[in-house]
Design an enzyme around this catalytic site. Structure first.
Site, mmCIF file in Angstrom:
data_model
loop_
_atom_site.group_PDB
_atom_site.id
_atom_site.type_symbol
_atom_site.label_atom_id
_atom_site.label_comp_id
_atom_site.label_asym_id
_atom_site.label_seq_id
_atom_site.Cartn_x
_atom_site.Cartn_y
_atom_site.Cartn_z
ATOM 1 N N CYS A 1 4.019 -113.855 45.558
ATOM 2 C CA CYS A 1 4.976 -114.566 46.418
ATOM 3 C C CYS A 1 4.618 -116.038 46.537
ATOM 4 C CB CYS A 1 4.991 -113.970 47.819
ATOM 5 S SG CYS A 1 5.421 -112.239 47.858
HETATM 6 C C1 BEZ Z 1 2.207 -110.339 45.830
HETATM 7 O O1 BEZ Z 1 3.094 -111.081 46.259
HETATM 8 O O2 BEZ Z 1 1.324 -110.764 45.124
HETATM 9 C C2 BEZ Z 1 2.223 -108.886 46.142
HETATM 10 C C3 BEZ Z 1 2.756 -108.448 47.328
HETATM 11 C C4 BEZ Z 1 2.725 -107.099 47.630
HETATM 12 C C5 BEZ Z 1 2.180 -106.205 46.724
HETATM 13 C C6 BEZ Z 1 1.675 -106.666 45.505
HETATM 14 C C7 BEZ Z 1 1.688 -108.011 45.227
#
Ligand code: BEZ
Length: 211
Positions: free
Chosen positions: A45
């Protein structure tokens, strides 16, 4: 009930990093992209919010507003923003909804319990100037979205809205487009002064009309 293509995008009022907004009022006459992020302070994200912010001028050119969502508070988003700016070299420059009670996430069916009970998947909703949902894409939390692909589909959707054309496989801005089957040859001749190629009665291609 799940949101589907052609539905009016469900309206809501929510706190965001840029203050409280009413979604439909905030959209005004623009197109909009509402996209969910599973959680604050997560790696994928962080990269997405930096990249979409870097590309904001491309969305502006297309009269399209961006709005993110994560099921954490606005206070948490603001604190995360500092990390995004530090690591991605770009501050977030569009509102991100704080949705700790999952009101908007539930309204748009962004939580898929068999994937994860509490975090949203990576949803993308593209909403037209008529407030109708034009495109929905869903990615798992582990796959970051592709800004170029989101711009590509936005270009396709806006061409369809403006010119009664469809876009073929792997189409990119500037390439030939398809005359929709609903248009007769006679009407297509009037509508597309650059002409069209009739490969089959149902497969007619014409240069991109707005180029
Ligand atoms: C991420 O944004 O890196 C992420 C968020 C939730 C689960 C796995 C990755």
């Amino acid at each position: 009930m799940a949101v589907r293509l052609g539905d009016i995008a469900p309206d809501f009022t929510a706190d965001t990093t840029e203050g409280t907004i009413n979604f439909h009022e905030w959209l005004g006459d623009s197109w909009g992209i509402l996209f969910s992020h599973p959680k604050d302070f997560t790696p994928v994200c962080t990269t997405e919010l930096g990249a979409f912010s870097k590309a904001k001028s491309e969305f502006d050119k297309r009269n399209t507003k961006l709005i993110g969502l994560s099921v954490d508070s606005v206070e948490s988003h603001r604190s995360w923003d500092k990390d995004i700016e530090e690591t991605q070299g770009q501050a977030v420059n569009f509102p991100v909804i704080g949705d700790p009670d999952r009101k908007v996430a539930d309204l748009y069916d962004m939580i898929h319990p068999n994937a994860n009970d509490t975090l949203t998947v990576r949803s993308v909703f593209i909403i037209g100037a008529d407030k109708k949902v034009k495109l929905i894409i869903t990615y798992p939390a582990s796959t970051g979205r592709n800004v170029t692909e989101v711009l590509r589909v936005l270009d396709s959707l806006q061409l369809t809205a403006d010119y009664q054309v469809a876009t073929p496989v792997n189409w990119k801005d500037g390439e030939d487009v398809i005359v929709v089957p609903a248009l007769s040859d006679e009407d297509a001749e009037k509508k597309f002064p650059k002409g069209f190629k009739r490969l089959k009665p149902y497969l007619r291609v014409t240069p991109q009309p707005n180029k």
